[in-house]
Design a protein around this motif. Sequence first.
Motif, PDB file in Angstrom:
ATOM      1  N   GLY A   1       3.357   1.256 -19.288  1.00 25.43           N
ATOM      2  CA  GLY A   1       3.929   2.588 -19.113  1.00 25.43           C
ATOM      3  C   GLY A   1       2.857   3.640 -18.890  1.00 25.43           C
ATOM      4  O   GLY A   1       3.029   4.548 -18.070  1.00 25.43           O
ATOM      5  N   ASP A   2       1.740   3.535 -19.611  1.00 32.27           N
ATOM      6  CA  ASP A   2       0.632   4.477 -19.419  1.00 32.27           C
ATOM      7  C   ASP A   2       0.026   4.342 -18.020  1.00 32.27           C
ATOM      8  O   ASP A   2      -0.286   5.334 -17.369  1.00 32.27           O
ATOM      9  CB  ASP A   2      -0.467   4.253 -20.461  1.00 32.27           C
ATOM     10  CG  ASP A   2      -0.057   4.663 -21.857  1.00 32.27           C
ATOM     11  OD1 ASP A   2       0.898   5.467 -21.990  1.00 32.27           O
ATOM     12  OD2 ASP A   2      -0.676   4.181 -22.825  1.00 32.27           O
ATOM     13  N   VAL A   3      -0.150   3.104 -17.576  1.00 36.29           N
ATOM     14  CA  VAL A   3      -0.709   2.864 -16.245  1.00 36.29           C
ATOM     15  C   VAL A   3       0.230   3.426 -15.183  1.00 36.29           C
ATOM     16  O   VAL A   3      -0.198   4.102 -14.242  1.00 36.29           O
ATOM     17  CB  VAL A   3      -0.966   1.358 -16.017  1.00 36.29           C
ATOM     18  CG1 VAL A   3      -1.346   1.068 -14.575  1.00 36.29           C
ATOM     19  CG2 VAL A   3      -2.037   0.856 -16.976  1.00 36.29           C
ATOM     20  N   PHE A   4       1.548   3.177 -15.335  1.00 40.74           N
ATOM     21  CA  PHE A   4       2.529   3.699 -14.383  1.00 40.74           C
ATOM     22  C   PHE A   4       2.528   5.222 -14.391  1.00 40.74           C
ATOM     23  O   PHE A   4       2.546   5.859 -13.344  1.00 40.74           O
ATOM     24  CB  PHE A   4       3.923   3.170 -14.718  1.00 40.74           C
ATOM     25  CG  PHE A   4       4.995   3.719 -13.825  1.00 40.74           C
ATOM     26  CD1 PHE A   4       5.164   3.213 -12.548  1.00 40.74           C
ATOM     27  CD2 PHE A   4       5.825   4.733 -14.249  1.00 40.74           C
ATOM     28  CE1 PHE A   4       6.153   3.718 -11.708  1.00 40.74           C
ATOM     29  CE2 PHE A   4       6.806   5.244 -13.429  1.00 40.74           C
ATOM     30  CZ  PHE A   4       6.969   4.731 -12.150  1.00 40.74           C
ATOM     31  N   GLY A   5       2.489   5.818 -15.586  1.00 40.44           N
ATOM     32  CA  GLY A   5       2.477   7.276 -15.702  1.00 40.44           C
ATOM     33  C   GLY A   5       1.271   7.893 -15.019  1.00 40.44           C
ATOM     34  O   GLY A   5       1.393   8.908 -14.319  1.00 40.44           O
ATOM     35  N   GLN A   6       0.095   7.299 -15.195  1.00 43.84           N
ATOM     36  CA  GLN A   6      -1.097   7.827 -14.545  1.00 43.84           C
ATOM     37  C   GLN A   6      -0.978   7.673 -13.030  1.00 43.84           C
ATOM     38  O   GLN A   6      -1.313   8.583 -12.278  1.00 43.84           O
ATOM     39  CB  GLN A   6      -2.356   7.127 -15.033  1.00 43.84           C
ATOM     40  CG  GLN A   6      -3.611   7.707 -14.395  1.00 43.84           C
ATOM     41  CD  GLN A   6      -4.875   7.032 -14.865  1.00 43.84           C
ATOM     42  OE1 GLN A   6      -4.831   6.047 -15.595  1.00 43.84           O
ATOM     43  NE2 GLN A   6      -6.002   7.555 -14.449  1.00 43.84           N
ATOM     44  N   GLY A   7      -0.475   6.521 -12.577  1.00 47.57           N
ATOM     45  CA  GLY A   7      -0.288   6.321 -11.148  1.00 47.57           C
ATOM     46  C   GLY A   7       0.697   7.321 -10.563  1.00 47.57           C
ATOM     47  O   GLY A   7       0.498   7.849  -9.479  1.00 47.57           O
TER      48      GLY A   7
ATOM     49  N   ARG B   1      10.393  14.549  -1.530  1.00 47.17           N
ATOM     50  CA  ARG B   1       9.028  14.053  -1.723  1.00 47.17           C
ATOM     51  C   ARG B   1       9.075  12.935  -2.753  1.00 47.17           C
ATOM     52  O   ARG B   1       9.789  13.036  -3.755  1.00 47.17           O
ATOM     53  CB  ARG B   1       8.112  15.182  -2.166  1.00 47.17           C
ATOM     54  CG  ARG B   1       7.909  16.198  -1.033  1.00 47.17           C
ATOM     55  CD  ARG B   1       7.043  17.372  -1.387  1.00 47.17           C
ATOM     56  NE  ARG B   1       5.818  17.095  -2.075  1.00 47.17           N
ATOM     57  CZ  ARG B   1       4.652  16.755  -1.513  1.00 47.17           C
ATOM     58  NH1 ARG B   1       4.565  16.657  -0.204  1.00 47.17           N
ATOM     59  NH2 ARG B   1       3.575  16.542  -2.241  1.00 47.17           N
ATOM     60  N   TYR B   2       8.311  11.870  -2.510  1.00 49.85           N
ATOM     61  CA  TYR B   2       8.309  10.717  -3.405  1.00 49.85           C
ATOM     62  C   TYR B   2       6.905  10.107  -3.438  1.00 49.85           C
ATOM     63  O   TYR B   2       6.132  10.254  -2.488  1.00 49.85           O
ATOM     64  CB  TYR B   2       9.365   9.687  -2.960  1.00 49.85           C
ATOM     65  CG  TYR B   2       9.104   9.087  -1.602  1.00 49.85           C
ATOM     66  CD1 TYR B   2       8.447   7.871  -1.464  1.00 49.85           C
ATOM     67  CD2 TYR B   2       9.518   9.745  -0.439  1.00 49.85           C
ATOM     68  CE1 TYR B   2       8.199   7.330  -0.216  1.00 49.85           C
ATOM     69  CE2 TYR B   2       9.270   9.205   0.811  1.00 49.85           C
ATOM     70  CZ  TYR B   2       8.616   8.002   0.906  1.00 49.85           C
ATOM     71  OH  TYR B   2       8.361   7.468   2.141  1.00 49.85           O
ATOM     72  N   PRO B   3       6.547   9.434  -4.541  1.00 51.62           N
ATOM     73  CA  PRO B   3       5.205   8.830  -4.649  1.00 51.62           C
ATOM     74  C   PRO B   3       4.995   7.754  -3.582  1.00 51.62           C
ATOM     75  O   PRO B   3       5.914   7.010  -3.238  1.00 51.62           O
ATOM     76  CB  PRO B   3       5.208   8.205  -6.048  1.00 51.62           C
ATOM     77  CG  PRO B   3       6.305   8.888  -6.779  1.00 51.62           C
ATOM     78  CD  PRO B   3       7.331   9.258  -5.761  1.00 51.62           C
ATOM     79  N   SER B   4       3.776   7.669  -3.087  1.00 53.98           N
ATOM     80  CA  SER B   4       3.467   6.763  -1.976  1.00 53.98           C
ATOM     81  C   SER B   4       3.642   5.292  -2.334  1.00 53.98           C
ATOM     82  O   SER B   4       3.834   4.467  -1.447  1.00 53.98           O
ATOM     83  CB  SER B   4       2.038   7.005  -1.487  1.00 53.98           C
ATOM     84  OG  SER B   4       1.124   6.809  -2.546  1.00 53.98           O
ATOM     85  N   PHE B   5       3.612   4.934  -3.620  1.00 56.99           N
ATOM     86  CA  PHE B   5       3.773   3.525  -3.973  1.00 56.99           C
ATOM     87  C   PHE B   5       5.239   3.129  -4.143  1.00 56.99           C
ATOM     88  O   PHE B   5       5.543   1.983  -4.466  1.00 56.99           O
ATOM     89  CB  PHE B   5       2.936   3.146  -5.205  1.00 56.99           C
ATOM     90  CG  PHE B   5       3.241   3.914  -6.454  1.00 56.99           C
ATOM     91  CD1 PHE B   5       4.190   3.464  -7.353  1.00 56.99           C
ATOM     92  CD2 PHE B   5       2.562   5.083  -6.737  1.00 56.99           C
ATOM     93  CE1 PHE B   5       4.464   4.170  -8.504  1.00 56.99           C
ATOM     94  CE2 PHE B   5       2.820   5.793  -7.894  1.00 56.99           C
ATOM     95  CZ  PHE B   5       3.774   5.331  -8.777  1.00 56.99           C
TER      96      PHE B   5
ATOM     97  N   ASN C   1       7.879  -4.058 -10.416  1.00 56.26           N
ATOM     98  CA  ASN C   1       6.823  -4.966 -10.838  1.00 56.26           C
ATOM     99  C   ASN C   1       7.379  -5.833 -11.959  1.00 56.26           C
ATOM    100  O   ASN C   1       8.588  -5.802 -12.225  1.00 56.26           O
ATOM    101  CB  ASN C   1       5.525  -4.230 -11.217  1.00 56.26           C
ATOM    102  CG  ASN C   1       5.611  -3.500 -12.530  1.00 56.26           C
ATOM    103  OD1 ASN C   1       6.562  -3.649 -13.286  1.00 56.26           O
ATOM    104  ND2 ASN C   1       4.618  -2.698 -12.823  1.00 56.26           N
ATOM    105  N   GLU C   2       6.546  -6.582 -12.656  1.00 60.10           N
ATOM    106  CA  GLU C   2       7.053  -7.548 -13.638  1.00 60.10           C
ATOM    107  C   GLU C   2       7.627  -6.908 -14.896  1.00 60.10           C
ATOM    108  O   GLU C   2       8.358  -7.540 -15.631  1.00 60.10           O
ATOM    109  CB  GLU C   2       5.962  -8.559 -14.023  1.00 60.10           C
ATOM    110  CG  GLU C   2       4.766  -7.978 -14.753  1.00 60.10           C
ATOM    111  CD  GLU C   2       3.709  -7.411 -13.813  1.00 60.10           C
ATOM    112  OE1 GLU C   2       2.747  -6.837 -14.334  1.00 60.10           O
ATOM    113  OE2 GLU C   2       3.832  -7.530 -12.595  1.00 60.10           O
TER     114      GLU C   2
END
Length: 142
Positions: A31-37, A56-60, A81-82
């Motif tokens: 969750g932290d990794v996703f939040g930073q991304g 507008r939406y995140p590029s990933f 993702n998993e």
Amino acid sequence: MKKAALLFIAALIITASIDFIWPFTTERTDGDVFGQGLNTAEMQTYQDSDLGFTVRYPSFFAVQPDSLDEYTGHVRFSYDNEWATVVLECYALRNYDQSLKSGMDSLALVLHATDCKLGSDYFILSGPQYENDSRMDDYSYY
């Protein structure tokens, strides 16, 4: 000289093992990794050709091509993702006869909205996700 070299090697080994015994860094959650991304992602812009609105939406996140065929004014973006699936959906409708507030109120009732925000030419609803009038645990919309 030998004593100094042995002391230096011993100090080096002790210093190197401190992080192993008492780690200074903690493992980050997914969750932290996703939040930073999400906070640092480059933003893409989608423009609807029928109604002319932009989102507008995140590029990933990926635009789901099948969402464009469902009906005018609907688009879906997703990230998988998993450990999680995140879906962003946008619904836009032409307003023919209703006031913005009455349109918001009628959709809020249908969607079981728990929070409504009314702007000058838009509204935002949020609440728990329902499917066939049954609440879906751990799902919500905004």
